[in-house]
Design a protein around this motif. Sequence first.
Motif, PDB file in Angstrom:
ATOM      1  N   LYS A  40       5.851   6.285  15.714  1.00 20.13           N
ATOM      2  CA  LYS A  40       7.009   6.732  14.949  1.00 20.13           C
ATOM      3  C   LYS A  40       6.664   6.785  13.464  1.00 20.13           C
ATOM      4  O   LYS A  40       5.978   5.912  12.934  1.00 20.13           O
ATOM      5  CB  LYS A  40       8.185   5.775  15.169  1.00 20.13           C
ATOM      6  N   GLY A  41       7.115   7.844  12.793  1.00 15.82           N
ATOM      7  CA  GLY A  41       6.896   7.973  11.361  1.00 15.82           C
ATOM      8  C   GLY A  41       5.630   8.705  10.972  1.00 15.82           C
ATOM      9  O   GLY A  41       5.339   8.846   9.778  1.00 15.82           O
ATOM     10  N   GLN A  42       4.885   9.218  11.946  1.00 14.08           N
ATOM     11  CA  GLN A  42       3.654   9.944  11.651  1.00 14.08           C
ATOM     12  C   GLN A  42       3.976  11.365  11.186  1.00 14.08           C
ATOM     13  O   GLN A  42       4.752  12.076  11.816  1.00 14.08           O
ATOM     14  CB  GLN A  42       2.777  10.013  12.907  1.00 14.08           C
ATOM     15  N   VAL A  43       3.372  11.768  10.071  1.00 13.85           N
ATOM     16  CA  VAL A  43       3.524  13.148   9.602  1.00 13.85           C
ATOM     17  C   VAL A  43       2.502  14.021  10.314  1.00 13.85           C
ATOM     18  O   VAL A  43       1.301  13.788  10.225  1.00 13.85           O
ATOM     19  CB  VAL A  43       3.328  13.244   8.079  1.00 13.85           C
ATOM     20  N   LEU A  44       2.984  15.051  11.027  1.00 11.35           N
ATOM     21  CA  LEU A  44       2.083  15.985  11.694  1.00 11.35           C
ATOM     22  C   LEU A  44       1.563  17.021  10.704  1.00 11.35           C
ATOM     23  O   LEU A  44       0.393  17.416  10.754  1.00 11.35           O
ATOM     24  CB  LEU A  44       2.799  16.697  12.845  1.00 11.35           C
ATOM     25  N   PHE A  58       5.022  16.979  24.278  1.00  7.70           N
ATOM     26  CA  PHE A  58       5.161  16.488  25.651  1.00  7.70           C
ATOM     27  C   PHE A  58       6.180  15.360  25.756  1.00  7.70           C
ATOM     28  O   PHE A  58       6.903  15.256  26.745  1.00  7.70           O
ATOM     29  CB  PHE A  58       3.818  15.949  26.175  1.00  7.70           C
ATOM     30  N   ARG A  59       6.216  14.498  24.750  1.00 11.31           N
ATOM     31  CA  ARG A  59       7.050  13.295  24.826  1.00 11.31           C
ATOM     32  C   ARG A  59       7.552  12.935  23.447  1.00 11.31           C
ATOM     33  O   ARG A  59       6.824  13.073  22.453  1.00 11.31           O
ATOM     34  CB  ARG A  59       6.224  12.123  25.396  1.00 11.31           C
ATOM     35  N   GLY A  60       8.810  12.466  23.372  1.00 10.02           N
ATOM     36  CA  GLY A  60       9.354  11.977  22.113  1.00 10.02           C
ATOM     37  C   GLY A  60      10.198  13.008  21.379  1.00 10.02           C
ATOM     38  O   GLY A  60      10.667  13.991  21.953  1.00 10.02           O
ATOM     39  N   LEU A  61      10.379  12.766  20.095  1.00 10.62           N
ATOM     40  CA  LEU A  61      11.225  13.596  19.240  1.00 10.62           C
ATOM     41  C   LEU A  61      10.534  13.785  17.895  1.00 10.62           C
ATOM     42  O   LEU A  61       9.979  12.845  17.330  1.00 10.62           O
ATOM     43  CB  LEU A  61      12.589  12.931  19.035  1.00 10.62           C
ATOM     44  N   VAL A  62      10.586  15.010  17.369  1.00 11.47           N
ATOM     45  CA  VAL A  62      10.012  15.336  16.064  1.00 11.47           C
ATOM     46  C   VAL A  62      11.103  15.930  15.188  1.00 11.47           C
ATOM     47  O   VAL A  62      11.923  16.729  15.664  1.00 11.47           O
ATOM     48  CB  VAL A  62       8.849  16.345  16.206  1.00 11.47           C
ATOM     49  N   SER A  63      11.140  15.547  13.927  1.00  9.72           N
ATOM     50  CA  SER A  63      12.075  16.160  12.985  1.00  9.72           C
ATOM     51  C   SER A  63      11.321  17.142  12.093  1.00  9.72           C
ATOM     52  O   SER A  63      10.146  16.940  11.769  1.00  9.72           O
ATOM     53  CB  SER A  63      12.772  15.106  12.123  1.00  9.72           C
ATOM     54  N   LEU A  64      12.010  18.223  11.724  1.00 10.45           N
ATOM     55  CA  LEU A  64      11.491  19.195  10.762  1.00 10.45           C
ATOM     56  C   LEU A  64      12.335  19.084   9.511  1.00 10.45           C
ATOM     57  O   LEU A  64      13.567  19.226   9.580  1.00 10.45           O
ATOM     58  CB  LEU A  64      11.563  20.614  11.336  1.00 10.45           C
ATOM     59  N   GLU A 104       9.781  11.097  15.211  1.00  7.13           N
ATOM     60  CA  GLU A 104      10.951  10.221  15.103  1.00  7.13           C
ATOM     61  C   GLU A 104      10.849   9.023  16.047  1.00  7.13           C
ATOM     62  O   GLU A 104      11.625   8.086  15.955  1.00  7.13           O
ATOM     63  CB  GLU A 104      12.223  11.009  15.408  1.00  7.13           C
ATOM     64  N   ASP A 105       9.910   9.079  16.987  1.00  4.82           N
ATOM     65  CA  ASP A 105       9.555   7.936  17.825  1.00  4.82           C
ATOM     66  C   ASP A 105       8.129   8.167  18.301  1.00  4.82           C
ATOM     67  O   ASP A 105       7.446   9.043  17.785  1.00  4.82           O
ATOM     68  CB  ASP A 105      10.543   7.740  18.996  1.00  4.82           C
ATOM     69  N   GLU A 106       7.646   7.383  19.250  1.00  4.21           N
ATOM     70  CA  GLU A 106       6.295   7.607  19.753  1.00  4.21           C
ATOM     71  C   GLU A 106       6.237   8.961  20.445  1.00  4.21           C
ATOM     72  O   GLU A 106       7.111   9.297  21.246  1.00  4.21           O
ATOM     73  CB  GLU A 106       5.900   6.495  20.725  1.00  4.21           C
TER      74      GLU A 106
END
Length: 236
Positions: A40-44, A58-64, A104-106
């Motif tokens: 969680k908290g990693q910037v892609l 595949f898994r989790g949630l990402v914010s834009l 936003e999570d793993e």
Amino acid sequence: MNRDIEDYFNRLQDFDFFKRFTVEQIQEIISGSIIHQYPKGQVLSYHGDPMVYYYFLFRGLVSLEKIDLSGEYSYKDYIKKNTFFPYRMFLNEEERYSYTAISEDEIDVLLLPKDLFESMVVDNKHQMLYMYQKMSEILKFQELRLQLTVTSSAYERVQLALAIWIYDLGKEVIVNEQKNIMIPYSLTINELGESAGTTRETASRVIKDLDNEGKIKFTRKEILIYDSDFFTNFLL
């Protein structure tokens, strides 16, 4: 190779997004792509970074997120699992990311090299049609988001923002033998306030009222929706 990662590659064509690729193209994707597992908290990628990859979550949630010069959020959206992004950059002349993408999570995410992926889709009319249909759906969703900018009442904006979350992130579940909607992510009241362009206090008041009316249950791990018709009316 990590067993989870190997399993994703083995099952790649089981995901709807990849079903239209040929066996040969799937092998190219496997050979040329990378799967990462991030906390969680990693910037892609940051807004303005050169665009190197597309992503499939595949898994989790990402914010834009896109932040204006004042430091306030001017845009925030979410990407749920089993989703490709960013669609808006596909075959676009822009060469830099338009948003900052943050886990936003793993998460488990596939990194698809831009040039490789675009060349394969151009040669695959079925995948091209699929992606343009998805872009049409995204345009419809963005039209819903525009309602937030023309709604003067902060209280109603919070209700509308929650309705949009339900539309975008919700899934049907059975609770006590009743069909309900669940948003299976640990979103916060503060994030809801940001999405609605208002304060945490206003968002908290709306959530408390909706909870007291038996329409939702807002917890740290998920949001349960007991009265989906109430929220659907905001999107008509």
